[in-house]
Design a protein around this motif. Sequence first.
Motif, PDB file in Angstrom:
ATOM      1  N   SER A   4       0.848  -1.187   0.000  1.00 19.25           N
ATOM      2  CA  SER A   4       0.000   0.000   0.000  1.00 19.25           C
ATOM      3  C   SER A   4       0.885   1.239   0.000  1.00 19.25           C
ATOM      4  CB  SER A   4      -0.900  -0.011   1.240  1.00 19.25           C
ATOM      5  OG  SER A   4      -1.779   1.087   1.213  1.00 19.25           O
ATOM      6  N   ARG A  26      -7.530   9.059 -10.579  1.00 17.04           N
ATOM      7  CA  ARG A  26      -7.706   7.651 -10.201  1.00 17.04           C
ATOM      8  C   ARG A  26      -7.640   6.754 -11.436  1.00 17.04           C
ATOM      9  NH1 ARG A  26     -11.383  10.244  -6.694  1.00 17.04           N
ATOM     10  NH2 ARG A  26     -13.176   9.777  -8.017  1.00 17.04           N
ATOM     11  N   GLY A  35      -3.477  -0.668  -8.146  1.00 18.69           N
ATOM     12  CA  GLY A  35      -4.740  -1.231  -7.696  1.00 18.69           C
ATOM     13  C   GLY A  35      -5.351  -0.428  -6.567  1.00 18.69           C
ATOM     14  N   ASN A  36      -6.638  -0.632  -6.331  1.00 19.67           N
ATOM     15  CA  ASN A  36      -7.351  -0.004  -5.215  1.00 19.67           C
ATOM     16  C   ASN A  36      -7.076   1.497  -5.123  1.00 19.67           C
ATOM     17  OD1 ASN A  36      -8.353  -2.580  -4.310  1.00 19.67           O
ATOM     18  ND2 ASN A  36      -6.316  -2.958  -3.488  1.00 19.67           N
ATOM     19  N   ARG A  38      -7.480   5.281  -4.699  1.00 21.69           N
ATOM     20  CA  ARG A  38      -8.390   6.215  -4.036  1.00 21.69           C
ATOM     21  C   ARG A  38      -7.675   7.546  -3.876  1.00 21.69           C
ATOM     22  NH1 ARG A  38      -9.145   3.340   1.344  1.00 21.69           N
ATOM     23  NH2 ARG A  38      -7.163   2.498   0.714  1.00 21.69           N
ATOM     24  N   THR A  49      -2.332   0.472  -4.369  1.00 19.77           N
ATOM     25  CA  THR A  49      -1.492  -0.686  -4.114  1.00 19.77           C
ATOM     26  C   THR A  49      -0.690  -0.981  -5.376  1.00 19.77           C
ATOM     27  OG1 THR A  49      -3.251  -2.218  -4.755  1.00 19.77           O
ATOM     28  CG2 THR A  49      -3.032  -1.720  -2.389  1.00 19.77           C
TER      29      THR A  49
END
Length: 181
Positions: A4, A26, A35-36, A38, A49
């Motif tokens: 992360s 984004r 990834g992920n 935000r 990530t």
Amino acid sequence: MTTSYVALLRGINVGGTNTVDMADLRILLGGLGCGNVRTHLNSGNVIFTSGGSDSAALARKIEAALAAEYGFSIRTLVRSREDLKDVVKRNPMAELAAAEPAKFTAVFFSGWPKQEAMDEIDPAEYAPDRCELVGRVLYAYFPDGLAESKLTRQFLEKRLDQEVATARNWNTLLALLSLMS
């Protein structure tokens, strides 16, 4: 292994310059394989990530994509969740940060400033502000607010011989760390 990260973009959406829509940002990072993805606030905090382990390489990749997409240079620093946890843990002025988090800032640098360079800065030059360098983070307290401070990004970059500096107030830093969990 996936890690992360937070990308700290310097100087976007400030005073109507370097305008970047967070939804578009984004999508841009998602297109880079992150990834992920935000965002937090409208000021250049992107949580994601990645399987990559080289935060400097990730920063360069994001900078290049931003330049290609928007036509302007946005300096970017990337830090892992563990990096941010360490910033909170090593805070030498934790009581001030807890008491007045909106007036307390962590300044992140692209390199490792030398303590000798920090020691050459006379505290009277920036009083009543207080700061302390720990590793590659400058912890700073601005009792009269950041807008009145002489500890500007440009001052710190020049005096500490750093290519990139970007600051986040303590509230934002804690929120980013929480969002990375």
